[in-house]
Enzyme design. Structure first.
Site, PDB file in Angstrom:
ATOM      1  CB  ILE A 127       7.235   2.149  -0.286  1.00 22.26           C
ATOM      2  CG1 ILE A 127       8.475   1.374   0.173  1.00 22.26           C
ATOM      3  CG2 ILE A 127       6.009   1.745   0.528  1.00 22.26           C
ATOM      4  CD1 ILE A 127       8.863   1.608   1.609  1.00 22.26           C
ATOM      5  CB  ILE A 130       5.752  -1.563  -4.904  1.00 26.16           C
ATOM      6  CG1 ILE A 130       6.985  -1.558  -5.811  1.00 26.16           C
ATOM      7  CG2 ILE A 130       5.340  -2.989  -4.551  1.00 26.16           C
ATOM      8  CD1 ILE A 130       8.216  -2.179  -5.203  1.00 26.16           C
ATOM      9  CD  GLU A 131       2.536  -1.729  -0.274  1.00 29.36           C
ATOM     10  OE1 GLU A 131       1.397  -2.208  -0.437  1.00 29.36           O
ATOM     11  OE2 GLU A 131       3.456  -2.343   0.287  1.00 29.36           O
ATOM     12  CB  THR A 132      -1.520   2.394  -4.179  1.00 28.11           C
ATOM     13  OG1 THR A 132      -0.664   3.496  -3.825  1.00 28.11           O
ATOM     14  CG2 THR A 132      -1.993   1.689  -2.929  1.00 28.11           C
ATOM     15  CE1 TYR A 325       6.037  -4.012  -1.068  1.00 31.60           C
ATOM     16  CE2 TYR A 325       7.671  -3.662   0.639  1.00 31.60           C
ATOM     17  CZ  TYR A 325       6.598  -3.212  -0.101  1.00 31.60           C
ATOM     18  OH  TYR A 325       6.095  -1.948   0.127  1.00 31.60           O
TER      19      TYR A 325
END
Length: 350
Positions: A127, A130-132, A325
């Site tokens: 997570i 993928i997010e940052t 996602y």
């Protein structure tokens, strides 16, 4: 937290007060009138609700800026892509390698998160990846600009983003964050885990015990907050996430098929088996019991890919309401765990 994001205890101390009836910060020639009207209405409507001095709130909102590039980004979301293209953005050798490095660097902390919330280290890592990109890309947009732009000049979801702007201002006071300096995504998501302000307030945890919830600079708070978020949204310790589906033919009409939009698992594996649908055992650590609920997914890969998504898959979609996602998180977490295990001594996702 970044020193530039620190927020004085009293907003009024650090602002130049202006007349509350006339929020009049500079506006570019392309700023729509709806944005300026929205700023004025927000101050008039929300100062008392948020517990802000009216003149101080007017001064703060005078610093908010309309951003056309944010509107443009909202109109071309990643989730509009087909699965085959979306997957190539996130499940890459570079992101897998970065995930293995992140997993190793934070191994002890990730084990603590798993013990507390039941979420495997590789899932939390994926997570953040993928997010940052493991904290490498925190976002370059001022949250104040992003949320005001979308709250005042993006009619399709204006009410949602206007609410999030209010949540940002409450968060600023609670966590000593400077609302003028806090940066994030074009949609106003903040920190390494990219929590929108309401999620930050509701689900972030002080996992390092320093009295503050810092989603920018505290790895403990970041990873603990991801685990807590998933646990609060239905994550089941030790449960499966997803597996390829084996079908005896075309999906029967009695079995709902979810595509990009998430759907809560409703049918048991026994019911699905009666309809000729079963999880591929090769995609699971252990075969779930027959009363385990799942949803049939159809994703547009190189051909149609059929998957079964379990309760933990649905929990991931609560983080970002997209089956694309959640599948990217699942596949990236599996790749990270497998590569780490080949190198020796890492946790695999459940």
């Amino acid at each position: 937290m970044h020193s530039s994001a620190r927020f004085p205890l009293l907003l009024a101390v650090s602002v130049v007060l202006i007349a509350a009836t006339g929020v009049s910060g500079p506006a570019g020639a392309d700023t729509p009138s709806a944005y300026a009207d929205g700023r004025r209405a927000f101050v008039a409507d929300m100062a008392d609700t948020l517990g802000y001095d009216r003149e101080a709130l007017a001064a703060l909102m005078a610093d908010a800026r309309y951003r056309q590039d944010i509107i443009d980004a909202m109109n071309r979301p990643y989730e509009a892509k087909p699965w085959r293209d979306y997957r190539r953005l996130f499940v890459t050798p570079e992101r897998i390698d970065g995930g293995v490095a992140f997993l190793r660097a934070h191994a002890d902390l990730l084990r603590r998160v798993e013990a507390a919330y039941g979420v495997p280290p590789a899932v939390v890592t994926a997570i953040i990846g993928i997010e940052t990109n493991y904290g490498g890309t925190l976002g370059s947009h001022r949250a104040l600009d992003a949320l005001s732009t979308l709250g005042f000049a993006y009619p399709r979801r204006a009410a949602f983003f206007r609410k999030e702007l209010g949540e940002l201002l409450l968060l600023a006071r609670e966590e000593q964050v400077d609302p003028r300096a806090a940066k994030g995504s074009y949609a106003g998501a903040l920190g390494m885990p990219q929590f929108i302000p309401s999620s930050y307030r509701a689900y972030a945890v002080d996992f390092d015990g320093d009295g503050r919830r810092d989603l920018w600079d505290s790895p403990a708070d970041v990873l603990g907050s991801v685990g807590h978020y998933l646990a609060r949204h239905g994550w089941r310790r030790g449960g499966p996430v997803a597996a390829p589906a084996l079908l005896s033919g075309a999906p029967p009409a009695t079995v709902p098929v979810a595509e990009k939009r998430p759907a809560r698992p409703q049918q048991t594996l026994t019911q699905l088996a009666d309809a000729g649908i079963a999880p591929d055992p090769a995609g699971l650590a252990a075969m779930p019991a027959g009363d385990t609920r799942a949803v049939l997914l159809a994703l547009d890969g190189d051909g149609t890919e059929y998957w079964l998504g379990f309760e933990n898959f649905y929990a991931i979609t609560r983080y970002n309401h997209s089956n694309l996602y959640a599948m990217a998180v699942h596949q990236l977490s599996q790749a990270i765990a497998a590569q780490a295990a080949r190198a020796g001594g890492a946790h695999a996702p459940g």
